[in-house]
Design a protein around this motif. Sequence first.
Motif: not given
Length: 820
Positions: A536-541, A545-554, A560-564
């Motif tokens: 789980t921690r590896m998926m959050q990392g 660091s890789t997936v979400l920064p490339k999206t338009r999500i603030d 919030a997605i990482i915590s969920g």
Amino acid sequence: MLRGCLRAALLALFLGVAFPALLVGPQPVLAQSGSQNAAPDYEEWREVAARTERLIDGALTSDSILADLRAELVAFRARFLAAQDANASRIATVREQIAALGPPPEGDAAEAPELAARRAELSEQLSTLQAPGIAAQEAFRRADGLIRQIDTTLRERQAEALLTLWPSPLNPVNWVSAADSIWGTTFTFGTQIAGSLEDPARMREFRSNLPVVILLVLLSGFVLLRGREWIERLVTRLLDEGGARRSKRLLAQVMSITQIIVPVAAVFGLSLAIETTSLFGEIGSALTGAMVFAGLGYFTARWAGRQMFPVYESTDSPLKLPPPRRREGRLMANLVGLFLGVFYLGRAYIDPALQTDAANAVISFPLMVLAGVVLFRLGALLSLHFKLNVADENETRFFDRVIGILGKLAMAIGLGAPIFAAVGYVQAAQALLFPAITSLGLITALIFLTQLVGDLYDSVTNRGPDDPDALIPALINFGLVVLSLPVFALLWGVRVAELLEVWQVLREGFTLGETRIAPGHILSFIIVFSIGYLITRMMQGALGSTVLPKTRIDKGGQKAIISGTGYLGIFIAGLVAISMAGIDLSGLAIVAGALSVGIGFGLQNIVSNFISGVILLIERPVAEGDWIEVGGTMGTVRAISVRSTRIETFDRTDVIVPNADLISGTVTNWTRYNSLGRIMVPVGVAYGTDTRKVERILKEIGDAQPLALLDPEPVVHFVNFGADALEFELRLVLSDVAFGLAVRTEIRHQIAQRFQEEGIEIPFAQRDIWLRNPEALRGDSPQPEAPAPREQSGPTAMRRDEISVSDGDSGDDGDADGGR
């Protein structure tokens, strides 16, 4: 005999001061492990159980016979425990098949013949499958009861032996018995030596082995006389030169162990030389075997004394004592080693089992008195360390408090044990005195290991002396202390079988509802859950660091997605771990339902905050970085956790707000969807001022602000005829409301400057207060009333004291900014 001595000596080198209690430790385990895989033989079991019950009831059954019976019962009990889970998977399958048929019909309702036949067939299969487990449970309970009965019998006999009153060693009548025992043993020893000298075969063997004997004596004597001294000098030099260098001190600590190994090896060489002569008979063989244990006891005590009471002052010394007291501590430690050596040699020379109680009491009494004095002095030194640390330091460490308690206990035992022995409770005195001495040695070994772990960790990680204490060495040291508890129990008379019984209870586990939870289940749960947690921690990392920064999500949405993801992963890891551990949650349903009522009342606030935190992460009315105001607290949201939200106020203080307050209360979010915000600057002018001119000036000032929006543009309102001033208000919308305070400040500066240039007065509040009776406030005597004046056409003349009070700002809202 030589092979047995060699095996005993090697084992003793590993076990240290705790070797007398651990020599017999592994035997029941081997017997148990070797018989676990065999299927239970219930006929043989019934015979063994019946024989055990007869022998337990017999008063003449010896302790050794009971111990053998107990070992046999333990082997049977292990088989029965393993057999309890027989056909477990098949039983679960049949139960599911029966449940799939549905509940049986109630009352007079008839069931379909094929369903009834199938239900009966499955019920019969279930009974057949459960039979071996039920038989194993019954046999397990019987074996467990017999084992507890044997343990109770042995404990009662042990307590009875400790409380047995022997003849007092202070009675001169008993000295004759002791003298006869010593003289008889000495005469027997001399007779055995003389017989060996007169035996031609023994003499030929002696002459043939003489070169080996001489070589062993020379080598062992040289090592004892010179080798030990060289090692001590080398270790002392390393400690003295090393200073704060961890590597040298670590090397010195490792080499200090050779202060035990090398001399004990030399003593073993001497005992081997004496045994090789074949001239000293049976008593000589017993003495040579005891020499190794005596040497081990002496040199271990000597090493422990140099560890606890070092020759040179050091900041890492366990005990903070002045040099004379440390020298006394080393002397006492050497005497302890000497008494241990004499004790082992004495028991080998004069077998206590062959002597009378009076002889044993008199022979052992002088040694116990001297050992008691030494133990008392060691306890006094430990207490002195505690007193000195309390006087020098404001806060006493836990280690120092423990040392102080141990010192008092050592003094009490050192004083009380010889008194008990003098009265006649010799066995009780021995059960107190010698375990206390060996316990101090074990504590010294623990202190040495904890220092060794700390120095090794510092050398690997290059941690400096000023760095805070690390967690990993603390956890390792805590584990060492926990592992030493069984050794302490063995030293104080707890039998190995009783410790194995504790392990058996843990291995059997406990029953919660209809579910049996064993340590194996818990270990499986921990391992599987840890793996799931790491994944789980590896998926959050990876997401962060890789997936979400490339999206338009603030940024707030990304967190919030990482915590969920973390909460969901931990929940799934828990379910998988419970399933892999074989824990049946259906059996815990009733227990969980009963506990949930009490937990619900006790943790309702925590659960409410948890649910509120989940809602915040999903709906996101508040995100990290927002400027909010809730419950009188205004600041920037810094973190949203599952229970609370951390707000940093403008005073740079952190306020922890429960999530339930953010959901159920009123929250003002200034910057959630945009940073626009309106500010209002009130100002008052004196009556008689040109209001159009004031409006024009304020409008110019508002239009000149760089952060003010042009649409809507700044506006000026003439809001009220105040008590002291004409009240105006400048309103403007800023592109970033976070700079509202700075903009207000700049606007007020410009207003003051422009009003001064244009001659516009900003009034302040002023009041005239009339006092009708000032003489009462001054304490003057009342004046006689003057005659009533005649009526006049002008105003009535009256006496007054005038006090003028000027308030620059009589209110927070500017109501007093006016003239009279």
